[in-house]
Design an enzyme around this catalytic site. Sequence first.
Site, PDB file in Angstrom:
ATOM      1  N   SER A   1       0.831  -1.213   0.000  1.00  0.00           N
ATOM      2  CA  SER A   1       0.000   0.000   0.000  1.00  0.00           C
ATOM      3  C   SER A   1       0.862   1.257   0.000  1.00  0.00           C
ATOM      4  O   SER A   1       0.583   2.215  -0.723  1.00  0.00           O
ATOM      5  CB  SER A   1      -0.856   0.057   1.278  1.00  0.00           C
TER       6      SER A   1
ATOM      7  N   THR B   1     -11.381   9.953  -1.000  1.00  0.00           N
ATOM      8  CA  THR B   1     -12.548   9.482  -0.232  1.00  0.00           C
ATOM      9  C   THR B   1     -12.961  10.512   0.819  1.00  0.00           C
ATOM     10  O   THR B   1     -12.112  11.080   1.502  1.00  0.00           O
ATOM     11  CB  THR B   1     -12.188   8.161   0.469  1.00  0.00           C
TER      12      THR B   1
ATOM     13  N   PHE C   1      -2.955  10.494  -0.797  1.00  0.00           N
ATOM     14  CA  PHE C   1      -3.920  10.777  -1.860  1.00  0.00           C
ATOM     15  C   PHE C   1      -5.304  10.921  -1.232  1.00  0.00           C
ATOM     16  O   PHE C   1      -5.824   9.949  -0.681  1.00  0.00           O
ATOM     17  CB  PHE C   1      -3.889   9.600  -2.838  1.00  0.00           C
ATOM     18  N   GLY C   2      -5.866  12.092  -1.309  1.00  0.00           N
ATOM     19  CA  GLY C   2      -7.145  12.337  -0.645  1.00  0.00           C
ATOM     20  C   GLY C   2      -8.286  12.441  -1.637  1.00  0.00           C
ATOM     21  O   GLY C   2      -8.503  13.498  -2.257  1.00  0.00           O
TER      22      GLY C   2
ATOM     23  N   TRP D   1      -9.971   7.910   5.628  1.00  0.00           N
ATOM     24  CA  TRP D   1      -9.316   6.643   5.288  1.00  0.00           C
ATOM     25  C   TRP D   1      -8.120   6.864   4.373  1.00  0.00           C
ATOM     26  O   TRP D   1      -8.016   6.188   3.340  1.00  0.00           O
ATOM     27  CB  TRP D   1     -10.292   5.667   4.604  1.00  0.00           C
ATOM     28  N   ILE D   2      -7.251   7.796   4.720  1.00  0.00           N
ATOM     29  CA  ILE D   2      -6.174   8.149   3.785  1.00  0.00           C
ATOM     30  C   ILE D   2      -4.861   7.464   4.186  1.00  0.00           C
ATOM     31  O   ILE D   2      -4.255   7.787   5.223  1.00  0.00           O
ATOM     32  CB  ILE D   2      -6.008   9.692   3.722  1.00  0.00           C
TER      33      ILE D   2
ATOM     34  N   LEU E   1      -4.832 -24.277   9.435  1.00  0.00           N
ATOM     35  CA  LEU E   1      -3.861 -24.208  10.530  1.00  0.00           C
ATOM     36  C   LEU E   1      -4.522 -24.413  11.893  1.00  0.00           C
ATOM     37  O   LEU E   1      -3.833 -24.428  12.919  1.00  0.00           O
ATOM     38  CB  LEU E   1      -3.124 -22.864  10.514  1.00  0.00           C
TER      39      LEU E   1
ATOM     40  N   GLU F   1      -9.805   1.219  -3.185  1.00  0.00           N
ATOM     41  CA  GLU F   1      -9.601   1.267  -4.646  1.00  0.00           C
ATOM     42  C   GLU F   1     -10.812   0.714  -5.385  1.00  0.00           C
ATOM     43  O   GLU F   1     -10.675   0.090  -6.432  1.00  0.00           O
ATOM     44  CB  GLU F   1      -8.360   0.452  -5.027  1.00  0.00           C
TER      45      GLU F   1
ATOM     46  N   ARG G   1       1.488 -31.592  10.181  1.00  0.00           N
ATOM     47  CA  ARG G   1       0.504 -31.814  11.234  1.00  0.00           C
ATOM     48  C   ARG G   1      -0.089 -33.214  11.099  1.00  0.00           C
ATOM     49  O   ARG G   1      -0.725 -33.533  10.090  1.00  0.00           O
ATOM     50  CB  ARG G   1      -0.613 -30.762  11.103  1.00  0.00           C
TER      51      ARG G   1
END
Length: 387
Positions: free
Chosen positions: A95, A136, A133-134, A166-167, A342, A367, A272
């Site tokens: 990200s 939203t 990047f703004g 949410w940036i 697991l 995105e 396992r």
Amino acid sequence: MALNPYDLYDVRSLLTEEERAVQDTVARFTDERVLPIIGECFEQGRFPTELIPEIASLGLLGSSLPEQYGCAGLNAVSYGLICQELERGDSGIRSFVSVQSSLCMYPIYAYGTEEQRQRWLPGMARGEIIGCFGLTEPHGGSDPANMKTHARRDGGDWVLNGAKMWITNGNLADIAIVWAQTDDGIQGFVVEKGMPGFAAQEIKHKMSLRASVTSALYFDNVRVPEANRLPNVKGLKGPLGCLTQARYGITWGPIGSAIACLDEALRYSKERILFGRPVAATQAAQLKLADMARRITAAQLISLQLGRLKDAGRMQPTQVSLAKWNNVRMAIDIARESRDLLGGAGITVEHCAIRHALNLESVITYEGTETVHQLVVGRELTGINAF
Ligand code: TGC
Ligand code: FAD
């Protein structure tokens, strides 16, 4: 000869020598520098800023932009492989690189003046200037056309008011690419840290992308000079054009998460012993593992072809939507299934499956949510806009 379980169709043989070298370099970085610390970073809710100089020195910031701006000038497939290998470590590291490269350096390059490129891009490639990047806003990210943040011309400046939510990289960033409504449509502005009235507040208590900084941005009469407006684009196609670049990379990233989870599930289920035999010897486990390999193979082929189309200048946003939808869905399903294989051990950060599964909850949302991408493909098929 035995097949590579993480590349059953030998997709790597379709790569050029340079692309393979890029992949190997980033894979080594992930193995040696990311994997040893990432579980702890996730637990502590900390982005490892100490890795930024190395990420920059490997040429991973703005890697597709020309060398004259201090960038590596690599092709789109190489950028995809960078995303894949970084996300094999953690979605938060990928990200960071996606935002810096596709959402901040790209718009300065594509929509900025030569002076703006010279002013910001070399420092960003060196990792000395970090961007966010703004787009939203708090009232609804899927519909950015309904933007409330606005910029009003005042003499030689612009005055910005509004908020973004949410940036990624918000509190790390030296500059923010901010999209705002103006009398002349949506426009992009480079807002600098420290400009009076501009504030970033980190969003805490996240259960996903914990090794990444996520913030809210506030603009209270922020005065931005005309020299910081990106003059070469107007309208929603400006930010959407950046999203196409970033979404392309995101189609590759989750292949890395999925490979990490398959690797872990294979190792664990072979070791396992239950009911007197390895879990991997049961038909139920083999069905699950085979299904993971099938879906990873399909995703690898989709992203490689998408990258070849991009390098040929023929990639369409709808094709990116299909790949983002398919590949993130593939990875989140595999991460959850691996976690299940697991058993109880799968709930700790000592194993990667739950960390990837939780991260992918963000990746499937940001995105463009899965639904948004499905509707883009539906619109392409029917010619009817269902948004
Ligand atoms: P529409 O109004 O029809 O189109 C507006 C103009 O934009 C053009 N266009 C595109 N251009 C480039 N790439 C694309 N993907 C484009 N999509 C549309 C279009 O041709 C038109 O141009 P013009 O010249 O005619 O004005 O818009 P639409 O109906 O296509 O859009 C609707 C919708 C829902 C698809 C769009 O609003 C959308 O994609 N919404 C989702 C928003 C979103 O994805 N936000 C993401 C925020 S950033 C983020 O999440 C970063 S996370 C990063 C990380 O940490 O990795
Ligand atoms: P909403 O748009 O409110 O959507 C809510 C629900 O409605 C979703 O399930 C959605 O699929 C659904 N929906 C939407 N439209 C329709 C429809 N027409 N029909 C049916 N269902 C529909 N944004 C940035 O600008 N920059 C960043 O750097 C950035 N980084 C992020 C980092 C993280 C960790 C996260 C979680 C988000 C980030 N985002 C960023 C924001 C992200 O892009 C948005 O969260 C996303 O676009 C969705 O917007 P929303 O959260 O407001 O949800």
